[in-house]
Write a protein that holds these residues in place. Structure first.
Motif, PDB file in Angstrom:
ATOM      1  N   GLY A   1       1.896  -2.345  -4.706  1.00 14.18           N
ATOM      2  CA  GLY A   1       0.913  -3.414  -4.847  1.00 14.18           C
ATOM      3  C   GLY A   1       0.279  -3.475  -6.229  1.00 14.18           C
ATOM      4  O   GLY A   1      -0.230  -4.507  -6.638  1.00 14.18           O
ATOM      5  N   ASN A   2       0.317  -2.360  -6.955  1.00 15.07           N
ATOM      6  CA  ASN A   2      -0.295  -2.335  -8.285  1.00 15.07           C
ATOM      7  C   ASN A   2       0.675  -2.695  -9.400  1.00 15.07           C
ATOM      8  O   ASN A   2       0.308  -2.685 -10.564  1.00 15.07           O
TER       9      ASN A   2
ATOM     10  N   SER B   1      -6.650   4.006  -4.918  1.00 12.70           N
ATOM     11  CA  SER B   1      -6.451   3.788  -3.489  1.00 12.70           C
ATOM     12  C   SER B   1      -6.002   2.399  -3.091  1.00 12.70           C
ATOM     13  O   SER B   1      -5.199   2.240  -2.199  1.00 12.70           O
ATOM     14  N   ARG B   2      -6.504   1.371  -3.774  1.00 14.70           N
ATOM     15  CA  ARG B   2      -6.250   0.040  -3.207  1.00 14.70           C
ATOM     16  C   ARG B   2      -5.221  -0.746  -3.983  1.00 14.70           C
ATOM     17  O   ARG B   2      -5.039  -0.557  -5.173  1.00 14.70           O
ATOM     18  N   ALA B   3      -4.572  -1.665  -3.248  1.00 10.25           N
ATOM     19  CA  ALA B   3      -3.638  -2.571  -3.901  1.00 10.25           C
ATOM     20  C   ALA B   3      -4.391  -3.780  -4.421  1.00 10.25           C
ATOM     21  O   ALA B   3      -5.352  -4.193  -3.846  1.00 10.25           O
TER      22      ALA B   3
ATOM     23  N   GLY C   1      -1.594   1.500   7.426  1.00  4.45           N
ATOM     24  CA  GLY C   1      -0.710   1.766   6.304  1.00  4.45           C
ATOM     25  C   GLY C   1      -0.907   3.105   5.631  1.00  4.45           C
ATOM     26  O   GLY C   1      -0.126   3.493   4.777  1.00  4.45           O
TER      27      GLY C   1
ATOM     28  N   ARG D   1       7.719   7.313   8.646  1.00  4.21           N
ATOM     29  CA  ARG D   1       7.885   6.310   7.589  1.00  4.21           C
ATOM     30  C   ARG D   1       7.728   4.904   8.167  1.00  4.21           C
ATOM     31  O   ARG D   1       7.161   4.012   7.538  1.00  4.21           O
TER      32      ARG D   1
ATOM     33  N   THR E   1       0.813  -1.213   0.000  1.00  2.00           N
ATOM     34  CA  THR E   1       0.000   0.000   0.000  1.00  2.00           C
ATOM     35  C   THR E   1       0.852   1.271   0.000  1.00  2.00           C
ATOM     36  O   THR E   1       0.338   2.362   0.202  1.00  2.00           O
ATOM     37  N   GLN E   2       2.171   1.103  -0.188  1.00  2.00           N
ATOM     38  CA  GLN E   2       3.049   2.272  -0.190  1.00  2.00           C
ATOM     39  C   GLN E   2       3.646   2.474  -1.580  1.00  2.00           C
ATOM     40  O   GLN E   2       3.700   1.554  -2.391  1.00  2.00           O
TER      41      GLN E   2
ATOM     42  N   SER F   1       1.578  -1.169   6.788  1.00  2.00           N
ATOM     43  CA  SER F   1       1.428  -1.718   5.445  1.00  2.00           C
ATOM     44  C   SER F   1       1.805  -3.200   5.396  1.00  2.00           C
ATOM     45  O   SER F   1       1.083  -4.009   4.828  1.00  2.00           O
TER      46      SER F   1
ATOM     47  N   ARG G   1       7.185   5.448 -12.279  1.00  2.00           N
ATOM     48  CA  ARG G   1       6.568   6.551 -11.543  1.00  2.00           C
ATOM     49  C   ARG G   1       6.763   6.329 -10.056  1.00  2.00           C
ATOM     50  O   ARG G   1       6.190   5.411  -9.480  1.00  2.00           O
TER      51      ARG G   1
ATOM     52  N   GLU H   1       5.603   7.570  -7.430  1.00  2.00           N
ATOM     53  CA  GLU H   1       4.481   7.613  -6.501  1.00  2.00           C
ATOM     54  C   GLU H   1       3.541   6.421  -6.687  1.00  2.00           C
ATOM     55  O   GLU H   1       2.575   6.248  -5.946  1.00  2.00           O
TER      56      GLU H   1
ATOM     57  N   GLU I   1      15.538  11.221  -0.514  1.00  2.00           N
ATOM     58  CA  GLU I   1      14.659  10.072  -0.701  1.00  2.00           C
ATOM     59  C   GLU I   1      14.254   9.944  -2.170  1.00  2.00           C
ATOM     60  O   GLU I   1      14.324   8.861  -2.760  1.00  2.00           O
TER      61      GLU I   1
ATOM     62  N   ARG J   1       8.579   5.115  -1.142  1.00  2.00           N
ATOM     63  CA  ARG J   1       8.578   4.715   0.266  1.00  2.00           C
ATOM     64  C   ARG J   1       9.199   3.334   0.448  1.00  2.00           C
ATOM     65  O   ARG J   1       9.908   3.066   1.408  1.00  2.00           O
TER      66      ARG J   1
ATOM     67  N   LEU K   1       1.835   2.927  -6.346  1.00  2.63           N
ATOM     68  CA  LEU K   1       1.784   1.966  -5.240  1.00  2.63           C
ATOM     69  C   LEU K   1       2.362   0.637  -5.714  1.00  2.63           C
ATOM     70  O   LEU K   1       2.029   0.148  -6.794  1.00  2.63           O
TER      71      LEU K   1
ATOM     72  N   LYS L   1      -1.024  11.500 -11.385  1.00 10.79           N
ATOM     73  CA  LYS L   1      -0.684  11.372  -9.968  1.00 10.79           C
ATOM     74  C   LYS L   1      -1.967  11.266  -9.157  1.00 10.79           C
ATOM     75  O   LYS L   1      -2.921  12.020  -9.388  1.00 10.79           O
ATOM     76  N   PRO L   2      -2.025  10.334  -8.176  1.00 13.29           N
ATOM     77  CA  PRO L   2      -3.242  10.220  -7.367  1.00 13.29           C
ATOM     78  C   PRO L   2      -3.491  11.507  -6.582  1.00 13.29           C
ATOM     79  O   PRO L   2      -2.549  12.170  -6.155  1.00 13.29           O
TER      80      PRO L   2
END
Lengths: 510, 319
Positions: free
Chosen positions: A404-405, B317-319, B259, B185, A355-356, B192, A398, A400, A381, A360, A402, B4-5
């Protein structure tokens, strides 16, 4: 082998089963059959298509084409897990399908509990009696009222077996059933398999352990790269033959042969007598500067446990470690500060922060550099993240995004990037390319070679034999938690490693 | 899809502005400095508690003992000042230390003994309320002295009530810690994926311990402010506030499974709820209807934060 082709003798018959995932063929016109009351082993390297075949038989996934007949019934293309159960096909999972907070009896009869005729409420006494009858019939060390939470893994497996038997299973599929059992528990399981066989139940057995396959099976089917290689009859079965068939002669196309060249140079890591009770025992070796040392062995041979202990993720019981010439008691934090990296076995569970963002994820093990006084330098960073993304060609690039995607290959690249933006001296890598596409795989190999060329030492654990032979300068094979063989200064093949991992001693190494 | 989100805070502001516009049209009294000040002032207590409560929440836990800790802190600060004669500044300091220790104890049980935070802090809520009852002898105590203490909350600076400054300072500090420090962090990382965080050098137990300690500390600050504002302390003074705080966090985009989260978002969330209550009051809607409105807003906010209700942005938003 023209054995009797009488259809009635066959419990399960699959013809020309084909399956592909997104254009990649994993099963290519495979014929497969199981006779009534036989123990049949299904073997093959990782990726040979065993799991897919099992999934198709149990209805966990569909087939693209091919016929399936079970017990005289034609199995339609639309074959769901429920249909498989109704036919009498049962799978013994490790512990996954049991409900921990319920009793043995409740689990055995889950979904088919005996009911009181009038009230339609569960007849608890009858439930327990039926469970007790079943347990006594097979003389399993279980009590109907025990909670699943309170019994051992081996006992849970027995509950799984009883659950299948209560549903009148005629085929029982066991996928690596011994990987988490002790020796006595394995012996008990073997007795049970013999008992099932004597009752006319067929057992389909999947294992990497040659001696088990050898001692148990009536027939063995060998798969390689999604194709049927051969079906061996009882008298043809030998560990050497199975390994030969599993590996095949694909040396040139996959370049599995590799000239081992032990590198000289300074000893970076010196391990002496390292022992972790029940995991590995008395392991000693040196790892030199810039060397890629491969660790081979079957799942459960103690490889993962060894690297986890060396990194400081788990404690060990005895032995000494010296790192860069100094006495070293590892902890994760010390390892990171001391220039050691770690790529864990299971990317999703242990590697990524799903989810980061990529930034990160890369930042986390580098907080000592990007936030030396506790305040994060966003500039630093971002700089490291950009470097990691560029270095490993992460897509999409990119920061930013996530993690997980991302695709599996790109997730693994991020996990590697975390360490490549640091000054490393040593990295432990456990199964770096499981479930990732071939392009990403090759890129990761390039990075491992580049690390080694830069003088970084690599300890590489892998079940992928071509991977191990191609990347390693030297290979140590573990077996049942102990050192079994070391390959140095010879031509190495996957077959040699697998033979050693299966406990076959070589006359000499040529 | 490849843009960008949008930040949670921005997304909330997009909802907040039309809400304010509607209320302005419906009631001329809405967009007045006095009214807006009142609204912000009414969320000060929630804002202060949220600035600490967000830490356990992001690690995947929860602190339900906030209200009891705050009420106990009010009683304790009164005890120090008016019964033990300790000057007001050291009294406040000691009270915040005690609140932090309460949080540390919660954190210890959660992190080291591995009991789910929900259960641990629910128990803490009850026994802290019990301690507050005993210390106050079940009475409602009035605090009329010392004057500087009363002025903390009742005084104004540049026309605005003091608690607004305190809240804004805490929210900004907390947001800075979350966004710009190594600890922030690490909190996010633990929430997470604890296992991955540990293998990357984070000590999840330490992170949890500190998170609950912060939550206890800000609860104590909130309790002191509340005591100074209402000039009375009793064991049930802040009863139920934990639900308001969790509501603010949820609306503000703090993930229910950890997370992710934003203190500024929580503050906007709290203000949004306050606006709705305020708007309903201005429109003379009976109080009876408020919970229905607030509950609906929570659901809408959740859908929004999970990527629904925003066309073509389902992926953010979600993974």
């Amino acid at each position: 082998m023209a054995t009797n082709d009488i259809g009635a003798d066959l419990l399960l018959e699959c013809r020309s089963i084909t399956k592909s995932y997104s254009g990649h063929v994993v099963l290519d016109a495979v014929d497969f059959s199981v006779r009534r009351g036989e123990v049949h082993a299904l073997v093959g390297e990782n990726g040979a298509g065993k799991s897919t075949l099992i999934k198709i038989i149990t209805g966990a996934t569909g087939r693209d084409s091919g016929q399936m007949v079970y017990d005289g019934t034609v199995v339609p293309m639309e074959h769901l897990r429920r249909d498989a159960e109704a036919l009498g096909i049962a799978v013994i999972y490790q512990e996954l399908s049991l409900i921990p907070g319920m009793t043995v009896a409740q689990n055995i009869f889950l979904g088919k509990e005996p009911l009181r005729p009038l009230t339609r409420l569960i007849d608890v006494r009858k439930l327990n009696d039926q469970a007790r009858d079943l347990i006594e019939r097979y003389q399993f060390p279980l009590k109907p009222g025990d909670l699943i939470d309170d019994i051992s893994i081996a006992q849970r497996q027995l509950v799984e077996i009883l659950k299948a038997l209560s549903g009148k299973a005629s085929l029982m599929i066991m996928d690596e059933p011994t990987s988490s059992l002790t020796k006595t528990e394995v012996e008990m399981l073997f007795k049970i398999i013999a008992l099932l066989k004597s009752e006319g139940i067929s057992v389909l057995y999947i294992s990497h352990r040659m001696e088990e396959v050898y001692s148990l099976s009536d027939r063995v089917t060998v798969l390689r790269d999604g194709k049927l290689v051969k079906v061996l009859d009882k008298e043809e079965i030998s560990p050497e033959e199975i390994i030969r068939l599993m590996i095949g002669h694909k040396l040139e196309e996959k370049a599995v042969q590799h000239e081992l060249s032990p590198k000289g140079g300074n000893v970076v890591l010196e391990v002496r007598g390292l022992t972790s009770v029940g995991k590995f025992e008395d392991l000693s070796f040196d790892l030199h500067e810039g060397e890629v040392l491969g660790i081979g062995g079957l799942v459960g041979s103690g490889r993962t446990e060894l690297v986890r202990a060396l990194y400081g993720a788990d404690p060990f019981d005895a032995g000494t470690i010296r790192y860069l010439g100094k006495e070293w008691v590892p902890s994760v934090r010390k390892s990171i500060e001391g220039g050691i990296g770690f790529i864990p076995e299971e990317r999703r569970l242990q590697g990524i922060l799903a989810t980061q963002s990529i930034t990160r994820n890369i930042g986390i093990p580098n907080l000592d550099r990007i936030a030396p006084r506790g305040i994060v330098s966003v500039k630093e960073e971002d700089r490291r993240a950009a470097r990691g993304i560029e270095l490993l060609n992460v897509k999409p690039p990119r920061p930013e995004q996530l993690v997980g995607n991302l695709s599996g290959g790109n997730q693994q690249k991020v996990v590697l990037a975390k360490w490549l933006v640091r000054d490393l001296k040593l990295i432990f890598i456990d199964e770096p390319t499981v479930g990732i596409d071939i392009g990403a795989k090759e890129e990761i190999y390039e990075h491992i070679r580049a690390l080694s060329a830069r003088g970084v030492s690599v300890l590489l654990v892998s079940s992928d034999l071509p991977e191990l032979t191609r990347l390693s300068d030297r290979v140590i094979v573990l077996r049942q938690g102990r050192f079994f063989h070391e390959f140095r200064e010879c031509v190495l093949t996957g077959e040699k490693i697998l033979r050693a991992a299966s406990g076959i001693r070589e006359g000499d190494d040529e | 899809m490849n843009k960008k989100p949008i930040a949670t805070e921005l997304r909330l502001a997009i909802v907040l502005v039309p809400l304010m516009a509607v209320l302005t049209i419906l009631s001329p009294r809405f967009l007045t400095l006095d009214n807006l000040t009142n609204v912000v002032w009414s969320v000060c207590f929630i804002g202060i508690l949220s600035s600490g409560a967000i830490y356990p929440r992001i690690t995947g836990g929860i602190d339900l003992s906030l209200g009891s800790t705050a009420a106990l802190s009010g009683i304790v600060v009164d005890l120090f000042m008016n019964r033990m004669g300790i000057p007001w500044i050291p009294s406040i300091f000691l009270t915040v230390v005690i609140g932090s220790l309460v949080g540390l104890f919660n954190g210890f049980i959660v992190a080291k003994i591995k009991i789910p935070a929900f259960v641990v802090t629910m128990a803490a809520k009850t026994y802290l309320y019990g301690i507050a009852l005993v210390v106050s002898q079940g009475a409602m105590l009035a605090i009329l002295e010392p004057k500087p203490f009363i002025l903390i909350s009742t005084g104004r600076f540049l026309g605005l009530p003091n608690p607004i400054y305190i809240m804004v300072a805490l929210v900004i500090t907390s947001q800075f810690v979350l966004r710009r420090t190594a600890f922030g962090r690490q909190v996010m990382a633990v929430g997470s994926n604890e296992v991955a965080a540990r293998l990357s050098g984070v000590d999840p137990d330490r992170v949890r311990l500190i998170s609950y300690t912060i939550s206890g500390g800000t609860s104590a600050v909130g309790g002191v402010i509340l005591a100074s504002l209402t000039q009375q302390v009793f064991a049930a003074a802040a009863s139920g506030i934990e639900l308001d705080v969790m509501t603010a966090l949820v609306i503000g985009g703090t993930s229910a499974v950890g997370g992710r989260g934003s203190v500024v978002g929580a503050l906007i969330g709290a203000i949004m709820v306050a606006f709705i209550i305020n708007g309903l009051n201005l429109l003379n809607v009976p109080n009876l209807y408020q919970p229905i409105a607030i509950g609906t807003v929570i659901i809408l906010a959740l859908l929004l934060n999970e990527g629904y209700l925003v066309p073509k942005r389902r992926t953010l938003s979600r993974a």
